[in-house]
Design an enzyme around this catalytic site. Sequence first.
Site, PDB file in Angstrom:
ATOM      1  N   GLY A 153      -5.607   7.717   5.769  1.00 29.89           N
ATOM      2  CA  GLY A 153      -6.563   8.723   6.229  1.00 29.89           C
ATOM      3  C   GLY A 153      -7.930   8.113   6.423  1.00 29.89           C
ATOM      4  N   LYS A 165       1.841  14.748  -0.657  1.00 29.69           N
ATOM      5  CA  LYS A 165       0.930  15.841  -0.274  1.00 29.69           C
ATOM      6  C   LYS A 165       0.768  15.710   1.230  1.00 29.69           C
ATOM      7  CE  LYS A 165      -3.013  16.962   0.533  1.00 29.69           C
ATOM      8  NZ  LYS A 165      -3.420  17.461   1.869  1.00 29.69           N
ATOM      9  N   CYS A 213      -5.009   4.926  14.218  1.00 26.17           N
ATOM     10  CA  CYS A 213      -5.940   4.011  13.560  1.00 26.17           C
ATOM     11  C   CYS A 213      -5.957   2.648  14.239  1.00 26.17           C
ATOM     12  CB  CYS A 213      -5.616   3.890  12.087  1.00 26.17           C
ATOM     13  SG  CYS A 213      -3.873   3.778  11.772  1.00 26.17           S
ATOM     14  N   GLU A 265      -4.578   2.905   3.673  1.00 20.09           N
ATOM     15  CA  GLU A 265      -4.540   2.536   5.088  1.00 20.09           C
ATOM     16  C   GLU A 265      -5.558   3.427   5.766  1.00 20.09           C
ATOM     17  OE1 GLU A 265      -4.428   2.437   8.500  1.00 20.09           O
ATOM     18  OE2 GLU A 265      -2.415   3.283   8.680  1.00 20.09           O
ATOM     19  N   GLU A 296     -15.096   5.192  14.174  1.00 18.27           N
ATOM     20  CA  GLU A 296     -13.763   5.616  14.613  1.00 18.27           C
ATOM     21  C   GLU A 296     -13.852   7.030  15.177  1.00 18.27           C
ATOM     22  OE1 GLU A 296     -10.590   6.353  11.666  1.00 18.27           O
ATOM     23  OE2 GLU A 296      -9.382   5.019  12.893  1.00 18.27           O
TER      24      GLU A 296
HETATM   25  P1  NAI Z   1      -8.870  12.890   5.529  1.00 15.89           P
HETATM   26  O1  NAI Z   1      -8.920  11.512   4.979  1.00 15.89           O
HETATM   27  O2  NAI Z   1      -9.845  13.878   4.997  1.00 15.89           O
HETATM   28  O3  NAI Z   1      -7.413  13.521   5.282  1.00 15.89           O
HETATM   29  C1  NAI Z   1      -6.237  12.749   5.099  1.00 15.89           C
HETATM   30  C2  NAI Z   1      -5.457  13.303   3.924  1.00 15.89           C
HETATM   31  O4  NAI Z   1      -6.241  13.194   2.735  1.00 15.89           O
HETATM   32  C3  NAI Z   1      -5.097  14.787   4.057  1.00 15.89           C
HETATM   33  O5  NAI Z   1      -3.812  14.994   3.507  1.00 15.89           O
HETATM   34  C4  NAI Z   1      -6.145  15.451   3.189  1.00 15.89           C
HETATM   35  O6  NAI Z   1      -5.739  16.699   2.685  1.00 15.89           O
HETATM   36  C5  NAI Z   1      -6.285  14.448   2.082  1.00 15.89           C
HETATM   37  N1  NAI Z   1      -7.539  14.546   1.329  1.00 15.89           N
HETATM   38  C6  NAI Z   1      -8.775  14.906   1.797  1.00 15.89           C
HETATM   39  N2  NAI Z   1      -9.663  14.909   0.797  1.00 15.89           N
HETATM   40  C7  NAI Z   1      -9.004  14.536  -0.322  1.00 15.89           C
HETATM   41  C8  NAI Z   1      -9.378  14.353  -1.684  1.00 15.89           C
HETATM   42  N3  NAI Z   1     -10.617  14.568  -2.093  1.00 15.89           N
HETATM   43  N4  NAI Z   1      -8.436  13.949  -2.566  1.00 15.89           N
HETATM   44  C9  NAI Z   1      -7.179  13.719  -2.173  1.00 15.89           C
HETATM   45  N5  NAI Z   1      -6.760  13.902  -0.914  1.00 15.89           N
HETATM   46  C10 NAI Z   1      -7.659  14.296   0.002  1.00 15.89           C
HETATM   47  O7  NAI Z   1      -8.971  12.773   7.104  1.00 15.89           O
HETATM   48  P2  NAI Z   1      -9.199  13.963   8.174  1.00 15.89           P
HETATM   49  O8  NAI Z   1     -10.267  14.874   7.660  1.00 15.89           O
HETATM   50  O9  NAI Z   1      -7.892  14.551   8.500  1.00 15.89           O
HETATM   51  O10 NAI Z   1      -9.713  13.155   9.440  1.00 15.89           O
HETATM   52  C11 NAI Z   1     -11.048  12.667   9.512  1.00 15.89           C
HETATM   53  C12 NAI Z   1     -11.086  11.307  10.141  1.00 15.89           C
HETATM   54  O11 NAI Z   1     -10.369  10.378   9.343  1.00 15.89           O
HETATM   55  C13 NAI Z   1     -10.442  11.171  11.522  1.00 15.89           C
HETATM   56  O12 NAI Z   1     -11.285  11.549  12.540  1.00 15.89           O
HETATM   57  C14 NAI Z   1     -10.119   9.715  11.576  1.00 15.89           C
HETATM   58  O13 NAI Z   1     -11.248   8.978  11.968  1.00 15.89           O
HETATM   59  C15 NAI Z   1      -9.782   9.362  10.150  1.00 15.89           C
HETATM   60  N6  NAI Z   1      -8.324   9.336   9.952  1.00 15.89           N
HETATM   61  C16 NAI Z   1      -7.690   8.130   9.965  1.00 15.89           C
HETATM   62  C17 NAI Z   1      -6.311   8.061   9.862  1.00 15.89           C
HETATM   63  C18 NAI Z   1      -5.589   6.763   9.877  1.00 15.89           C
HETATM   64  O14 NAI Z   1      -4.480   6.711  10.384  1.00 15.89           O
HETATM   65  N7  NAI Z   1      -6.102   5.713   9.314  1.00 15.89           N
HETATM   66  C19 NAI Z   1      -5.488   9.273   9.755  1.00 15.89           C
HETATM   67  C20 NAI Z   1      -6.270  10.499   9.701  1.00 15.89           C
HETATM   68  C21 NAI Z   1      -7.631  10.501   9.813  1.00 15.89           C
END
Ligand code: NAI
Length: 497
Positions: A240, A188, A297, A262, A399
């Site tokens: 994420g 996804k 990250c 992660e 973060e």
């Molecule tokens: P997010 O965790 O909401 O999104 C990441 C992925 O998870 C996307 O593909 C999203 O569609 C999916 N997702 C969201 N809700 C879900 C659910 N209920 N069930 C299954 N999949 C779901 O992160 P977002 O909103 O893009 O970014 C928010 C913050 O997260 C950023 O500001 C950052 O601090 C952190 N982040 C950390 C990352 C890392 O590399 N560790 C990468 C992206 C974001």
Amino acid sequence: MADTLQKETEKDLAKRLSGHHFIDGRLVAAVSGETFPVVNPATGAEIGQAANGTEADVNVAVEAAAKAQKEWAKMPARARGKLLIECAARLQANAEEIARLLAWETGKAIRTESRPEAMVVADCFVFYGGLAGELKGETVPFSPTMLTLTQREPIGVVGAILPWNAPLMLMAFKIAPALAAGNAVVVKSAEEAPLATLRIIEIINEVLPAGVANILSGFGPECGAPLVAHPKVGKVTFTGSVETGRYIARAAAEKLIPITLELGGKSPMIVMDDADLDKAVAGAISGMRFTRQGQSCTAASRMFVHESIIDTFVQKVSEQVNAMKMGDPLDEETDIGTIISPAQFERVQSYISLGEREAGVETLRLSAVPTDSAFQKGLFVQPVIFKGIGNDHRVAREEIFGPVTCIIPFKNYEEVLEQANDSDFGLAATIWTKSLKVAMDATQRLQAGLVQVNQNIVAQPGLSYGGIKQSGLGKEASLEAMLDHFTHKKTIIINLD
Ligand code: NAI
Ligand code: MG
């Protein structure tokens, strides 16, 4: 399985890919027929559409994957590996168009970010292609009359949920080991970055049997959540936010399936007074991922610098960031592109305001946003260095995922070690010193999944990567990651009596 290496410009490519998932060997529209826009964050212009996946699409993709996986798992492991190496050759041959598409949809500068990331994908497929033959079990000296052995078996269908910050690399870290181990995957993609990942899945499908590698675009709750919940998905690997990671852990608990998470970081960088200052400054620039707008990250977003050298350090880092060019992500001259989305832009700005408002804080705004009218709506943020923010401030604890770092002075080693470890996260850490004794001590006592001395490089195929504390569960990118996270170990006892 087509056998031509087609080259297209990114415009044609975005148009052709628009509105599609890739399921069971072909591009398909969403069951609902719905799409959502894909936007270039440097201009605000729409570059294409993504299929809006829902549970109905998840069901189609997982069924296709479950069917294909049965044959895929029967293939000799090294035969699978050879196909992955063939995928790598095609990914490499098409790396430039993938890189340009990525730069266009994410705002990640082509020279400094998107092109190197596209190359890592091919490297990762080579790495895991070669490791497929290492899916070995053990014999156990259990009894002289019982032949006792263990065997590695694929889990089945793996769900992989991606973020937008390094979508190609992180997808490769997930799907290459999963596929090498005999699993099928349903990816996804992140809603902000669906096209370049879709193109990669299309390319590897020139080589792989239909249904083994599938990708859906869509939003988290509507498309990601049903993927995690699907009864035929036996494993979920996610990168994420901590919040979504917790949600996935709860959903996985209902099914009792394994997960890899992660999550975020707030990585400390410690610069001792005996450090090679120029090397540490270069390490601060690369470690903070200024070229990726800090959207990493592992970003070195807490820099602890000995009080005797902090002014020189800040001055040198500032000079170098000032010399970096912000601009069109597709321009070879550009060092720094844009923030991914308006939501992240707002989030980053709100943290900057929060830091700025603090009494006694010095805010350095570096480099310059492009003035060209084409980029009026571009999500450019000047890199920010905060001097005077304490380690207990929200800006130093949460973060930000933007080009914002805190440079914090310290007096002695024990004090700085305590501050570095005083964080909810534990993904990565670096220390800069000429003292072998201090360096060695720090490697033992820094609480992080990855500790580096006198360097700050990004995750590499071959090195286990993953955090402790709120930074996640499990490891990626290594042989152990494939064995521990994408296989079940079966014990077999044959009574010879
Ligand atoms: P997010 O965790 O909401 O999104 C990441 C992925 O998870 C996307 O593909 C999203 O569609 C999916 N997702 C969201 N809700 C879900 C659910 N209920 N069930 C299954 N999949 C779901 O992160 P977002 O909103 O893009 O970014 C928010 C913050 O997260 C950023 O500001 C950052 O601090 C952190 N982040 C950390 C990352 C890392 O590399 N560790 C990468 C992206 C974001
Ligand atoms: Mg979110």
